[in-house]
Design an enzyme around this catalytic site. Sequence first.
Site, PDB file in Angstrom:
ATOM      1  N   ASP A 113       0.834  -1.196   0.000  1.00 51.35           N
ATOM      2  CA  ASP A 113       0.000   0.000   0.000  1.00 51.35           C
ATOM      3  C   ASP A 113       0.872   1.252   0.000  1.00 51.35           C
ATOM      4  O   ASP A 113       2.059   1.216   0.345  1.00 51.35           O
ATOM      5  CB  ASP A 113      -0.907   0.018   1.234  1.00 51.35           C
ATOM      6  CG  ASP A 113      -1.853  -1.169   1.273  1.00 51.35           C
ATOM      7  OD1 ASP A 113      -2.142  -1.717   0.188  1.00 51.35           O
ATOM      8  OD2 ASP A 113      -2.296  -1.538   2.376  1.00 51.35           O
ATOM      9  N   VAL A 114       0.256   2.374  -0.320  1.00 49.31           N
ATOM     10  CA  VAL A 114       0.990   3.635  -0.424  1.00 49.31           C
ATOM     11  C   VAL A 114       1.658   4.019   0.893  1.00 49.31           C
ATOM     12  O   VAL A 114       2.751   4.605   0.902  1.00 49.31           O
ATOM     13  CB  VAL A 114       0.043   4.765  -0.921  1.00 49.31           C
ATOM     14  CG1 VAL A 114      -1.050   5.048   0.097  1.00 49.31           C
ATOM     15  CG2 VAL A 114       0.812   6.036  -1.245  1.00 49.31           C
TER      16      VAL A 114
END
Length: 242
Positions: A113-114
């Site tokens: 994920d970011v």
Amino acid sequence: MSPLQPILTGVSVRLDKFLAEATGLSRSIAKKAMHAGEVTCDGVMVKDPAFKVTADTRVCLDGEQVALVGVRYLMLNKPVDTICSTVDEHYPSVISALNIPRPDKLHIAGRLDVDTTGLVLITDDGQWSHKVTSPKKECGKRYLVQLADPLDASLIETFAAGIELRNEDGPTKPALLELIDSHQARLTITEGKYHQVKRMFAAVGNKVVKLHREAIGTIELDPDLAPGEWRYLTAVEIASVG
């Protein structure tokens, strides 16, 4: 293992195909470059697209040597606010950190994920990548997890038994939870469901506030790599995925 391995070993290919593979240009544009006199082979201008080149041919475009790129395997220490995508969106792609030929041929084996940091494996070997990501291969991914609320030792058995997640057909595969302190743990999973680690802890009433991937299988994130830095995998690391 050298990251740049010759593809042409004992064979020859058309010059226009070679240029397209080596540079990412379309074959039609490669032919235009040849017709314009911009391509040389071993110092001699070549305008014939069907001209045969081998691994020993020195091919230049506009005076710069170009070469085919072999199969590559990399590890990168993903920083926060980057995405595991081959294109830049709202955040920069981890691929943009790679100053190597033909980054467009690469893909990410197991995304993060970011806001998640840590080990990312990048390759242009599709079969190898499948072994990393396929749940059937049960390649463990180990995460260092920081939680908002205190952890209870009973969660070790809960995670080992599998966690029921919303909108999933069944529980997660058994996961190894190791408690470090009251708010920190290591979790090893063999799947890669959407936001899986965060959803597993949410299912037991806790919230992940920081997530960092330390290892995939036996491949450990190199401690010498600062966030955003990368290196090629060793032959031993590559062979460990099987």
